[in-house]
Write an enzyme that holds these catalytic residues in place. Structure first.
Site, mmCIF file in Angstrom:
data_model
loop_
_atom_site.group_PDB
_atom_site.id
_atom_site.type_symbol
_atom_site.label_atom_id
_atom_site.label_comp_id
_atom_site.label_asym_id
_atom_site.label_seq_id
_atom_site.Cartn_x
_atom_site.Cartn_y
_atom_site.Cartn_z
ATOM 1 N N GLN A 168 0.875 -0.950 0.507
ATOM 2 C CA GLN A 168 -0.190 0.275 -0.392
ATOM 3 C C GLN A 168 1.023 1.196 -0.007
ATOM 4 O O GLN A 168 1.348 1.399 1.056
ATOM 5 C CB GLN A 168 -0.634 0.091 1.206
ATOM 6 C CG GLN A 168 -1.617 1.316 1.285
ATOM 7 C CD GLN A 168 -2.555 1.010 2.408
ATOM 8 O OE1 GLN A 168 -2.120 1.547 3.204
ATOM 9 N NE2 GLN A 168 -4.059 0.799 1.887
ATOM 10 N N TYR A 202 -6.551 10.236 4.447
ATOM 11 C CA TYR A 202 -5.541 10.295 3.993
ATOM 12 C C TYR A 202 -5.759 11.926 2.258
ATOM 13 O O TYR A 202 -5.913 11.718 2.027
ATOM 14 C CB TYR A 202 -4.309 9.938 3.803
ATOM 15 C CG TYR A 202 -4.793 8.792 5.037
ATOM 16 C CD1 TYR A 202 -3.702 9.730 6.410
ATOM 17 C CD2 TYR A 202 -4.340 7.990 4.875
ATOM 18 C CE1 TYR A 202 -4.252 8.695 7.729
ATOM 19 C CE2 TYR A 202 -4.347 6.975 6.375
ATOM 20 C CZ TYR A 202 -4.262 8.145 7.742
ATOM 21 O OH TYR A 202 -4.019 7.678 9.042
ATOM 22 N N CYS A 233 -10.613 -11.808 18.354
ATOM 23 C CA CYS A 233 -10.140 -10.445 18.368
ATOM 24 C C CYS A 233 -11.447 -10.093 19.287
ATOM 25 O O CYS A 233 -12.493 -10.521 19.249
ATOM 26 C CB CYS A 233 -10.341 -9.574 17.565
ATOM 27 S SG CYS A 233 -10.386 -8.094 17.892
ATOM 28 N N CYS A 241 -11.130 -3.888 20.900
ATOM 29 C CA CYS A 241 -11.191 -2.833 21.948
ATOM 30 C C CYS A 241 -11.561 -1.682 21.300
ATOM 31 O O CYS A 241 -10.834 -1.250 19.990
ATOM 32 C CB CYS A 241 -9.031 -2.982 22.188
ATOM 33 S SG CYS A 241 -8.322 -4.696 22.737
ATOM 34 N N ARG A 245 -7.505 1.545 -2.497
ATOM 35 C CA ARG A 245 -8.591 1.955 -1.906
ATOM 36 C C ARG A 245 -9.346 2.579 -1.565
ATOM 37 O O ARG A 245 -8.015 4.259 -1.863
ATOM 38 C CB ARG A 245 -7.798 1.411 -0.088
ATOM 39 C CG ARG A 245 -8.945 0.762 0.624
ATOM 40 C CD ARG A 245 -8.298 0.704 2.002
ATOM 41 N NE ARG A 245 -8.257 -1.056 2.952
ATOM 42 C CZ ARG A 245 -8.271 -1.119 4.224
ATOM 43 N NH1 ARG A 245 -7.852 -0.395 5.112
ATOM 44 N NH2 ARG A 245 -9.319 -2.161 4.477
ATOM 45 N N GLY A 254 -8.677 -8.041 9.008
ATOM 46 C CA GLY A 254 -7.800 -7.213 9.424
ATOM 47 C C GLY A 254 -7.710 -7.818 11.065
ATOM 48 O O GLY A 254 -6.415 -8.177 11.284
ATOM 49 N N ARG A 255 -8.338 -6.637 12.366
ATOM 50 C CA ARG A 255 -7.580 -7.407 13.525
ATOM 51 C C ARG A 255 -7.587 -8.806 13.987
ATOM 52 O O ARG A 255 -6.440 -9.275 14.822
ATOM 53 C CB ARG A 255 -8.380 -6.442 14.765
ATOM 54 C CG ARG A 255 -8.605 -4.733 14.493
ATOM 55 C CD ARG A 255 -9.476 -4.116 15.048
ATOM 56 N NE ARG A 255 -10.651 -4.351 14.289
ATOM 57 C CZ ARG A 255 -11.797 -3.902 14.403
ATOM 58 N NH1 ARG A 255 -11.771 -3.339 15.382
ATOM 59 N NH2 ARG A 255 -12.756 -3.788 13.729
HETATM 60 C C1 FNR Z 1 -5.318 -0.202 10.665
HETATM 61 N N1 FNR Z 1 -5.878 0.347 9.174
HETATM 62 C C2 FNR Z 1 -4.965 0.011 8.368
HETATM 63 N N2 FNR Z 1 -5.586 0.430 7.229
HETATM 64 C C3 FNR Z 1 -5.017 0.874 5.838
HETATM 65 O O1 FNR Z 1 -6.126 1.323 4.545
HETATM 66 N N3 FNR Z 1 -3.490 0.993 5.893
HETATM 67 C C4 FNR Z 1 -2.904 0.772 7.149
HETATM 68 O O2 FNR Z 1 -1.544 0.732 7.559
HETATM 69 C C5 FNR Z 1 -3.334 0.388 8.317
HETATM 70 N N4 FNR Z 1 -3.310 0.562 9.630
HETATM 71 C C6 FNR Z 1 -3.636 -0.097 10.562
HETATM 72 C C7 FNR Z 1 -3.980 -0.264 11.790
HETATM 73 C C8 FNR Z 1 -3.968 -1.192 12.418
HETATM 74 C C9 FNR Z 1 -3.355 -1.912 14.372
HETATM 75 C C10 FNR Z 1 -5.423 -1.530 12.721
HETATM 76 C C11 FNR Z 1 -6.208 -2.585 13.701
HETATM 77 C C12 FNR Z 1 -6.016 -1.213 11.180
HETATM 78 C C13 FNR Z 1 -7.401 -0.266 8.710
HETATM 79 C C14 FNR Z 1 -7.415 -1.730 8.522
HETATM 80 O O3 FNR Z 1 -6.766 -1.846 7.214
HETATM 81 C C15 FNR Z 1 -8.836 -2.289 8.330
HETATM 82 O O4 FNR Z 1 -9.698 -1.835 7.304
HETATM 83 C C16 FNR Z 1 -9.754 -1.999 10.305
HETATM 84 O O5 FNR Z 1 -8.668 -2.903 10.852
HETATM 85 C C17 FNR Z 1 -11.206 -2.790 9.523
HETATM 86 O O6 FNR Z 1 -11.006 -4.066 9.323
HETATM 87 P P1 FNR Z 1 -11.028 -4.958 10.644
HETATM 88 O O7 FNR Z 1 -9.310 -5.121 11.718
HETATM 89 O O8 FNR Z 1 -12.186 -4.808 11.576
HETATM 90 O O9 FNR Z 1 -10.951 -6.634 10.168
#
Ligand code: FNR
Length: 357
Positions: free
Chosen positions: A98, A171, A334, A337, A219, A312-313
């Site tokens: 990315q 962004y 998960c 939090c 994205r 993700g998480r």
């Molecule tokens: C992220 N997310 C994120 N999105 C992105 O486009 N670039 C990034 O570098 C990050 N960094 C990031 C770090 C951490 C610790 C978290 C928890 C999230 C958002 C991520 O890609 C995702 O869209 C969200 O976490 C939602 O998906 P989940 O976690 O519900 O499956």
């Protein structure tokens, strides 16, 4: 969920994607990638994921989210990114990096000259943190487009299968797309075609230097500022030559008015936005947000609502999520939090240390 699928001619062994997630504390001085950082990705590739999207990687030193953000603004970073790519390829995962610029969300510690599509002053209140930025000149705007193109070429040289433009979460690219932020009066602001131009020209520029086999993903938010407009943005990206879309949240990360989701839809508005955008384009779409269990992911694929599902998480908590799903073994959950602990350090993630019940 375990069936193969292609993104153009890139074969992905299953439908599960690791979405980009920054892991700031792993980066060493001057952008050197630590063994721990490589291991973080390798563990998840070994865990069976089909496609890994490497975290937000900055295209310019002056557009960082944090001092120790992953980077591709110099040729000396190629070898660093290649360590992550190789480690993931060794386990059969495909890898997209990315590429990112924070624009008005740049941290003052990396630049005091913060830029955005147009001048921006935000009152500091409960919802907003008082961001401010000056408008990019047209020359600077073109230089930034070149930074994205150069970073994509470096990602290719590092062995990556493609790049994803970070056009979500408010962004720089999201700021150009958003009519709430982009008040430019030249050909990069105003109507939708103008607001997408910054990105569509980057897509064309990347294609020119990387060739037809290099994947270009975007994205984007499904609320930029609403779903209807986001569908039109998605069509412009497809027209410009994007191979893949990954639908998340736009500039307004906590919209007061949420898109209407039909009662029978089992997931949240972000996932719904992804499925609706997919119905309007002819390129693969990744849906994401709040998908935690194999049943949820499988349901979206089985019902033909998504081409790929990003987890993700839950993949931060349990790197073996995919293999365990395949073997119907219990997965560490998960714990949702309020602020994900991985933004600081994965070491304090309560899900990771919990025993499976
Ligand atoms: C992220 N997310 C994120 N999105 C992105 O486009 N670039 C990034 O570098 C990050 N960094 C990031 C770090 C951490 C610790 C978290 C928890 C999230 C958002 C991520 O890609 C995702 O869209 C969200 O976490 C939602 O998906 P989940 O976690 O519900 O499956």
């Amino acid at each position: 969920m375990f069936s193969k699928n292609n993104i153009k001619n890139l074969k992905i062994k299953n439908r599960i994607v690791l979405p980009p997630m920054v892991i700031f504390n792993y980066l060493e001085e001057d952008g050197f990638v630590s063994a721990e950082h490589v291991n973080h990705y390798e563990e998840r590739a070994r865990g069976g994921i089909g496609l890994i999207i490497v975290e937000a990687t900055c295209v310019n030193a002056n557009g960082r989210l944090a001092g120790n953000q992953l980077r591709l603004w110099s040729d000396k970073h190629i070898v660093e990114i290649s360590k992550i790519v190789k480690a993931c390829h060794n386990h059969g995962a495909k890898v997209i990096v990315q590429i990112h610029h924070a624009g008005l969300k740049t941290v003052p510690s990396s630049s005091t000259d913060i830029v955005a599509p147009s001048i921006y002053e935000e009152k500091s209140n409960q919802k907003n943190s008082g961001l401010s930025a000056r408008s990019l000149t047209i020359t600077e705007l073109h230089e930034l487009q070149n930074d994205f193109v150069d970073a994509a070429l470096r990602a290719k040289k590092a062995g990556a299968d493609g790049v994803e433009l970070h056009g979500a979460h408010g962004y720089l690219i999201s700021q150009f797309l958003s009519p709430l932020i982009n008040k430019r009066e030249d050909s990069y602001g105003g109507n939708l075609i103008n607001r997408t131009r910054f990105t569509t020209e980057i897509i064309t520029g990347i294609r020119e230097v990387t060739g037809k086999d290099f994947m270009i993903g975007c994205r984007m938010g499904c609320n930029e500022p609403d779903l209807k407009t986001s569908i039109e943005i998605a069509k412009e990206f497809e027209k410009a030559g994007a191979d893949l879309l990954h639908v998340s949240i736009g500039f307004d990360m906590t919209p007061s008015e949420l898109p209407v989701v039909p009662e029978e839809f089992k997931h949240n508005w972000v996932v719904y936005g992804g499925t609706e955008i997919r119905r309007n384009v002819n390129i693969p779409v990744i849906v994401v947000n709040g998908i935690k269990t194999p049943e949820q992911a499988s349901d979206l694929i089985k019902n033909d609502q998504a081409d790929f599902v990003a987890v993700g998480r839950s993949l931060l908590v349990d790197p073996e999520w995919v293999n365990k799903a395949q073997q119907t073994l219990p997965i560490k959950p998960c714990l949702n939090c309020k602020i994900c602990q991985w933004f600081k350090t994965g070491k304090s993630c309560p899900g990771k240390t919990s025993s499976i019940s």
